[in-house]
Scaffold this motif. Sequence first.
Motif, short mmCIF file in Angstrom:
data_model
loop_
_atom_site.label_atom_id
_atom_site.label_comp_id
_atom_site.label_asym_id
_atom_site.label_seq_id
_atom_site.Cartn_x
_atom_site.Cartn_y
_atom_site.Cartn_z
N GLY A 1 0.81 -1.22 0.00
CA GLY A 1 0.00 0.00 0.00
C GLY A 1 0.84 1.26 0.00
N GLN B 1 -7.64 -9.03 -2.96
CA GLN B 1 -8.15 -7.82 -2.33
C GLN B 1 -9.62 -7.99 -1.94
N ARG C 1 -4.90 -5.88 1.89
CA ARG C 1 -4.27 -5.48 0.63
C ARG C 1 -4.71 -4.09 0.17
N THR C 2 -5.82 -3.59 0.75
CA THR C 2 -6.25 -2.23 0.44
C THR C 2 -6.67 -1.56 1.75
N ARG C 3 -6.91 -0.26 1.67
CA ARG C 3 -7.27 0.47 2.89
C ARG C 3 -8.57 -0.01 3.52
#
Length: 648
Positions: A58, A542, A600-602
């Motif tokens: 990220g 994700q 894997r993402t916010r």
Amino acid sequence: MDPVSQARAVVAHDLRQGGILDQQLEGYEERLPQVQMAEAVAESLTNGQHALVEAQTGTGKSLAYLLPIVRSGKIALVATANKALQEQLFYKDIPFIQKYVQQFEAALIKGMSNYLCLKHLDEERPLQHYAQNPAFAHVNDLLNEETFDGDLDMLPFALPKDIRGRIAADGDDCAWRECGFYSDCYVRKMRERAQTAQIVVVNHTLLLLDILMEGWLLPDRDAIVIDEAHHLEDEATRAFTATVTPRRIETLLGQRRLREHCDPAQLEAAIAANVFCWSRLEEVTRFGTRNRAPLDGPLEEGLRLASALEDVKRQLQSRKPEVMDKGEETLYDKLVTRTSNLVADIRLVLGVKDPENRVYYVERVPSRRGREPSLSVSAAPLSVTEMLTEKLFDRISVVATSATLAIDGSFKYYRGRVGIGDAQELVLPPAFDYERNAVLYVPYMKHEPTFGKENGPYHDELAREMGDLVRASHGRAFLLFTSMRTLREVWERLAEDLTNEGYFLLSQDSELGRAELLRRFKTGERAVLFGLRSFWEGIDVQGEALSLVAIDKLPFDPPDDPVHEARVNRMKAAGQNWFGDYVLPQAILRLKQGVGRLLRTRTDRGVLAILDSRLLTKFYGKQVVHALPPAKRTTKIEQVRAFFADDV
Ligand code: SF4
């Protein structure tokens, strides 16, 4: 402003609000860790100092090292772990900078066998079997397309493995400038593009090969960036290891040129020595429970094999025809060199020539389709630090980066393993909100993992825990194991029940390859994947599809692995802290890789479970937990259930 401050300011301006990216990309948000990393790389490129940067998923680390290279005007090699990551850099990240920041030339270099060889293609054309194959015809059609660059991985259709093997380039069978196809050769064109490029993307293997060849293989450069640098010690160990297999010898002895110029009796003697050598090796090796066993002393039959091949080499030299065309002569000389290298490797490996600095081991390599496993024998370096220091770090500025290089903010372990000297150091904070979005679950368990012993009650308890977790998360889970044996034990205990309850189970203990398992996992409902080491890293799922990562235990190397054992023994003999300075940090960094699969993402949320109560009971447990991302911690399954209850 001094040059370092200026270089830092340029890249920081590019990446901040109001900079070149913000002006062109709607909704652009600057990321502070990315700016910090880009500044550090810019500094390193300017003052020639090495840099060690730990940057979490990220951060946007590719942009953070590519941008400073482009802005510096320097020429750099960027080495990453594998072909997939090379392609991502070359086809996605680099075009992004070319489009939004600045035009520059870039090149992608893969190993030679990844490219189409025009000579081999020409040789195969008359063979009806291939000429009639539609894929073969398709390759021929591509020759007229200007955009085709010879990369066999990028074909828009599936090419059967056997055809690929026959038309791929091969250094041993390439006369290079003397080849009749040299002017159109894809390998030549690829190398020429690389000579004029500012950024050349390679993989670790090629970089290390180039180091061994004193920079002969890859273009001149001002700096090197090593991405996924946590692999460097293992990759260097592999690159500096000499390995001999029966197949390597058989392939050489099967060469047309060799058979034409060597006395049949001599050839037969070498073939017989080869057979005898490997059957003797099989007899004297005690494999125990693993497929690797140490080779403690020289093998007489191996040295005899080396002598037989030495005779073959001498005969090749003495029978070299006086009149040959240039291309044929180049290939003939290469054959002599190849034979000579093989003799040297056999003497090194089977002669156990350098026990102070190398570890010697025999490996049983499983074969497909029910064939007998084959053997290989290797001599691996006990340490790669001297070689890397002398041939890499003492010669050029290196930026080494990865999500897992430091332990508790310190690069001490990494430095010691790879031999990097004075370096700028930077540990960037996680890019995601772990405290809010993740739970770390480490339960008190009655049983602890034990190495190499029957441990039924432990496997029962492990399977129960994993089953409870899968039900709490409604699937969407990676169950990651440190050994095939444990994976199978847990699968046996869980598979039937979970399948009956409607979960979609996938296992690496199946015919399916990694990519296909991943595809099915992403598209399946309530999917649960039982995975081994290759699922601990480089996997990106994700969103909600992956909400639970459960790891069976701390990923220590098996204590009876010959390379690991020899390295530990050497540290013991030197009175060093082998556990605290080597075994434990190595396991922590691996664990961090596995943990990194979860968010894997916010917006990702999930539970990370480590089902190894040594984290709670042993003296080193706190150190391990402390090195992990700052997720909420719990020992109670109820809290895991509550976390997922919020989720559905
Ligand atoms: S130069 Fe080598 S790689 Fe190129 S076409 Fe000829 S044999 Fe193949």
